[in-house]
Design an enzyme around this catalytic site. Sequence first.
Site, mmCIF file in Angstrom:
data_model
loop_
_atom_site.group_PDB
_atom_site.id
_atom_site.type_symbol
_atom_site.label_atom_id
_atom_site.label_comp_id
_atom_site.label_asym_id
_atom_site.label_seq_id
_atom_site.Cartn_x
_atom_site.Cartn_y
_atom_site.Cartn_z
ATOM 1 C CG ASP A 78 8.826 1.687 1.117
ATOM 2 O OD1 ASP A 78 8.582 0.522 0.782
ATOM 3 O OD2 ASP A 78 8.010 2.411 1.704
ATOM 4 C CE LYS A 121 4.691 1.050 3.258
ATOM 5 N NZ LYS A 121 6.102 1.445 3.364
ATOM 6 C CB CYS A 191 16.954 4.960 6.009
ATOM 7 S SG CYS A 191 17.242 3.899 4.570
ATOM 8 C CD GLU A 442 7.102 5.554 0.812
ATOM 9 O OE1 GLU A 442 6.718 5.270 1.961
ATOM 10 O OE2 GLU A 442 8.291 5.504 0.448
ATOM 11 C CB SER A 468 9.465 8.514 1.560
ATOM 12 O OG SER A 468 10.494 8.231 2.475
#
Length: 553
Positions: A78, A121, A191, A442, A468
Amino acid sequence: MPSKLMKEGLEKAPHRSLLKAIGLTDREIQRPIVGVVNAYNEVVPGHIHLNQISEAVKAGIRLAGGTPLEFPAIAVCDGIAMNHEGMRYSLASRELIADSIEIMAKAHAFDALVFIPNCDKNVPGMLMAAARLNLPSIFVSGGPMLPGDFQGRKVTLSTLFEAVGQVSVGTMTEEELQELEECGCPTCGSCAGMFTANSMNCLTEVLGMGLPGNGTIPAVYSARIRLAKEAGMKVMELVEKDIRPLDIMKPASFRNALAVDMAMGCSTNTVLHLPAIAHEIGMKLDLTLVNEISQKTPHLCKLAPAGETTILDLHHAGGVPAVMKELADHGLLDTELLTVTGATIRDNLRNVVIGNPAVIRSVDNPYSPDGGLAVLWGNLAPEGAVVKRGAVAPSMLVHEGPARVFNSEEEAVEAILNKKIKPGDVVVIRYEGPKGGPGMREMLTPTSALSGMGLDDKVALITDGRFSGASRGAAIGHVSPEAALGGTIGLVEDGDLIQIDIPNHSLNVAVAEGELQARNAKWQAPPSRITTGYMAKYAKLVSSASMGAIIDD
């Protein structure tokens, strides 16, 4: 065992020959055959090391008497896909992941599955597939990234996005941004904050589908390799005991997941993914349940981006089990549910303690008496909208301001970075929903820019898109019905007063019903941005965000 369908009997000689063509011996063919779903690729930082995890899983399966066969699953980063055309494809990949795993598992008659996801996802997509297939299954993620160190402070990916806004207003130099770029993401892994990937990996533990530590053991720790071997061995125990996902994931499991979600302040994306996974077990997870559980579940953790602590801090404080133990001790979890350990939640938590009360607060000393997420309702969101209330400044919990309306994320970002948004404004970004986007992008870039510019406690942002997990501030997403379906958000005009009351779960536009009806009579749906390929098909089939943006069959 399902694999008998492809390997036993005279008529299966051709099948056995094909299995021998991939190097299997007769002894390996006779053993239970376990599919290892590996989301490795060379694009996603959280996935670059998954082959090492997979090898450990396969070693564990062999140690316990099984035969592992690996196959891939796609995964979108993402962060890399953010703020361009690629983000339209992220949420939509969830359904492809679930469907492609179903195809591989059914076509090849596996006896069990080990799922190796990590980012975004592919975690919910794999959980959907596990529920749908109902084969003995276990999850082991790739683990979180370590935080970076920038000028003596811990940083995560969200720090980088916010730095763009800081540079635009002159509170950070481009040279400092370059320095931050070099150190912000220092290792492989998902992350380092409580963003979507880590939220879902943690909730996989709560749902009972991952071993303790699945959500928080760092990607670069050797304990992650040991966990993967344990998962490989454990799946063989699940085969022997015939313990399946539908024995583990019960309606009460999703109530537990929501309770821990509220306590930890997870990503708003969980309110898309938990309903989609619940749908696969035949459960309708109504958004009213989110508020019901939030109102009785205290907020115990302030993890980045809501606070300064990271997933590494959570891990060293006891991880997800410590959060669960604190809730369970106060009657806020159902502890009689079965898990992939083969034992109940109660048994798993027996010797768990909180290692750092500054990271995981007690129920008696929470950040707030209610949870980190909230669903808002009103004439602007008749089917609901979602906000990460734990990351909203107290001054913005109740806010009224004029709408600044944009029909795409790009338009809004341009206005923000060109300093056209003023304190008190409510930025409205529409036609970014599941159908209208298509793909429900997002909005991390606009929220991070506002935060970096020092406006996150002065400006609200609402959208029919999503945020996000790295977003913070008064960022209200999933507004339903979306603009492309004629939702009220598509009727808002510049200057309309938007009324936000998060404590009372309301979101309204101060426009008379008659005026809204008059605007609706003139409204026309805009043409679709994508008319070919997968996303064109997705736009036709996808449901409302209020239903989890599932493919509506």
